[in-house]
Design a protein around this motif. Sequence first.
Motif, mmCIF file in Angstrom:
data_model
loop_
_atom_site.group_PDB
_atom_site.id
_atom_site.type_symbol
_atom_site.label_atom_id
_atom_site.label_comp_id
_atom_site.label_asym_id
_atom_site.label_seq_id
_atom_site.Cartn_x
_atom_site.Cartn_y
_atom_site.Cartn_z
ATOM 1 N N ARG A 139 -29.397 1.963 70.389
ATOM 2 C CA ARG A 139 -30.855 2.045 70.523
ATOM 3 C C ARG A 139 -31.313 3.503 70.538
ATOM 4 O O ARG A 139 -32.322 3.858 69.928
ATOM 5 N N ALA A 140 -30.566 4.354 71.212
ATOM 6 C CA ALA A 140 -30.935 5.780 71.298
ATOM 7 C C ALA A 140 -30.918 6.432 69.923
ATOM 8 O O ALA A 140 -31.804 7.227 69.591
ATOM 9 N N ARG A 191 -44.832 3.676 75.143
ATOM 10 C CA ARG A 191 -43.557 3.751 74.411
ATOM 11 C C ARG A 191 -42.875 5.096 74.665
ATOM 12 O O ARG A 191 -41.664 5.158 74.918
ATOM 13 N N GLU A 192 -43.650 6.196 74.618
ATOM 14 C CA GLU A 192 -43.081 7.530 74.844
ATOM 15 C C GLU A 192 -42.519 7.650 76.259
ATOM 16 O O GLU A 192 -41.432 8.213 76.467
ATOM 17 N N GLN A 229 -33.841 4.984 67.722
ATOM 18 C CA GLN A 229 -35.154 5.493 68.126
ATOM 19 C C GLN A 229 -35.223 7.026 68.101
ATOM 20 O O GLN A 229 -36.269 7.596 68.410
ATOM 21 N N GLU A 253 -35.576 6.125 79.367
ATOM 22 C CA GLU A 253 -34.297 5.755 78.738
ATOM 23 C C GLU A 253 -33.428 7.004 78.542
ATOM 24 O O GLU A 253 -32.215 6.985 78.784
ATOM 25 N N SER A 254 -34.050 8.112 78.112
ATOM 26 C CA SER A 254 -33.315 9.373 77.922
ATOM 27 C C SER A 254 -32.758 9.882 79.252
ATOM 28 O O SER A 254 -31.595 10.298 79.335
ATOM 29 N N LEU A 296 -33.915 9.113 70.142
ATOM 30 C CA LEU A 296 -34.266 9.564 71.493
ATOM 31 C C LEU A 296 -33.897 11.034 71.658
ATOM 32 O O LEU A 296 -32.837 11.489 71.216
ATOM 33 N N ARG A 300 -41.534 10.977 64.519
ATOM 34 C CA ARG A 300 -41.222 11.327 65.912
ATOM 35 C C ARG A 300 -41.759 12.711 66.264
ATOM 36 O O ARG A 300 -42.226 12.946 67.381
ATOM 37 N N THR A 324 -41.512 5.149 78.239
ATOM 38 C CA THR A 324 -40.337 4.274 78.355
ATOM 39 C C THR A 324 -39.117 4.947 77.733
ATOM 40 O O THR A 324 -38.002 4.893 78.277
ATOM 41 N N GLN A 325 -39.324 5.619 76.587
ATOM 42 C CA GLN A 325 -38.214 6.326 75.931
ATOM 43 C C GLN A 325 -37.745 7.508 76.777
ATOM 44 O O GLN A 325 -36.555 7.809 76.822
#
Length: 570
Positions: free
Chosen positions: A532-533, A488-489, A536, A495-496, A538, A102, A491-492
């Motif tokens: 999920r957080a 992906r970055e 991943q 999400e954050s 996050l 990460r 989308t994350q």
Amino acid sequence: MDPLDGFGSPGREAAAADSRSAWSRFSSWLECVCVVTFDLELGQAIELVYPQDVKLTEKEKTSICYLSFPDSYSGCLGDTQFTFRLRQSVGRQGFKDDVYNRDAPVTLQRETAHFFGYVYFRQVKDVSIKRGYFQKSLVLVSRLPFTHLFHSMLQIIAPEFFEKLEPFLEAVCNEIDQWPPPSPGQTLNLPIVGTVLQIRIPSKSDKPGGSPVRQMTKENLLPAPTLLPTLHELDLFRCFQLVLIHLQMLWELALLGEPLVIMAPSPTVCSETVLALISAISPLKFCCDFRPYFTIHDCEFREYTTRTQAPPNVVLGVTNPFFIKAFQNWPHIVRLGEIKMAGDLPKQVKVKKLSKLKTLDTKPGIYTAYKPFLHKDKILIKRLLKGIQRKRPSEAQSAILRRHLLELTQSFIIPLERYMASLMPLQRSVTPWKTPPQVRPFSQEEFLSTLDHTGPQLTSMLRGDWMGLYRKFFRSPNFDGWYRQRHREMTQKLESLHLETICDADLLGWTKDKSEVEIVDLILKLREKLVRARRQHLQVKDGVLDKLDAFISSIVGSLPEDLQSVLNAR
């Protein structure tokens, strides 16, 4: 018989757990260390693997055996260092902890499906051995692409290992097991056999092409650390000195992930040239397969030499002249020879037609029909050739090359990054009561229409068909890999932001007039987001996940007991 000694006993389970945890620090750097020797009956064979309980499949062991010796080691008297990369066996569990990945730059991330092998091979005359030669390789097997670090380590430990053998290797492995785990952005002191190597692992947040590492010493550290200015960078000038005038073409072939064979006189030269080529497009990640050193015994040999389909997107480094015949249908072959001088300059190889490829006696050259999209940078070539005449140090020549390639790649990638950023939804569109908005789809034509105003001509002096280069890049695995990573970055990130807006909302107030079904649905969704957080890793503001955890607990506590027991059992 001790009753605790049976199958599944606490004693045995604890011992197994201790065995796994005992090497956790070691395994964050290395998968294992192998010693490969020549056996008169078996040929190349693994003599020793450390730690002893490491799980290598038979296929992986066979590959390591063949890749750890030069293909034709009759001319390799003395010590030879090189690098290989092999595919992990199907079904093998990948490295689960991706906190390192990460935070690390994409070009330095831990491999999930391949191992690197860093080899120190020794061949010396020995009349006490039947064949008359001592032939042995010490191999560091790792998922990390730290070429310079691991080869520097081998220079320290291998000569001593060949004298002292197994007890010495065990002591070295125990020492590595005391190292702190690799941590991007941190300066680490790594003790090894009386030497302390000081390294800094680059971080994703570092500025590309930033200033070199400065030495940081601790007053109580004896001996004084040896600073390694890089973990992974190669001497680019040494790798490219025979092809300097074709650097632009080679950069394009790497950028587009074209099938390419590098044929060289030794595994050292072919593996370093392949790795240098892969790094030429940094900070963009090379997303195709690459094998710095490849032999006819490799499991993928048939896969790569079939004539019934187009060659795969892979860069191969080879030494055996047999490959000229095996790879005659490949579109690009670079044959490097021994360095020959033309006056005071290394003689540059020429671009030749593929039809000129002969077997065995093929002369050095780049055999391809490829026509570069961009013009050569004549100023750079003149500067480097003048540097050779003025005996400019190789490190300085490499620094010039690295900066040129970095600026070239950045000129190419910045318009893509800028367009990609425009696909991100506005922060104000992220609300706590709706699913987070999605990243807009990438439109190649829309991107190409932006180039007049944001194109590479703003930062690069190079002229040529940039538009054509982008169109071909869109069909390459490198574009696919870059796009997936950025998507992906982003989308994350959404999400954050969504988690943070949920955390700032009045959730308790929302639940007051809601039915039990709606509240349970909210709890389940929040739990799923939290799992999920954490999985991943996050990056959210401090305290957000703990605050949501506490909220879920308090809401569950306010529900009837039968519902509480159902939710707590989930």
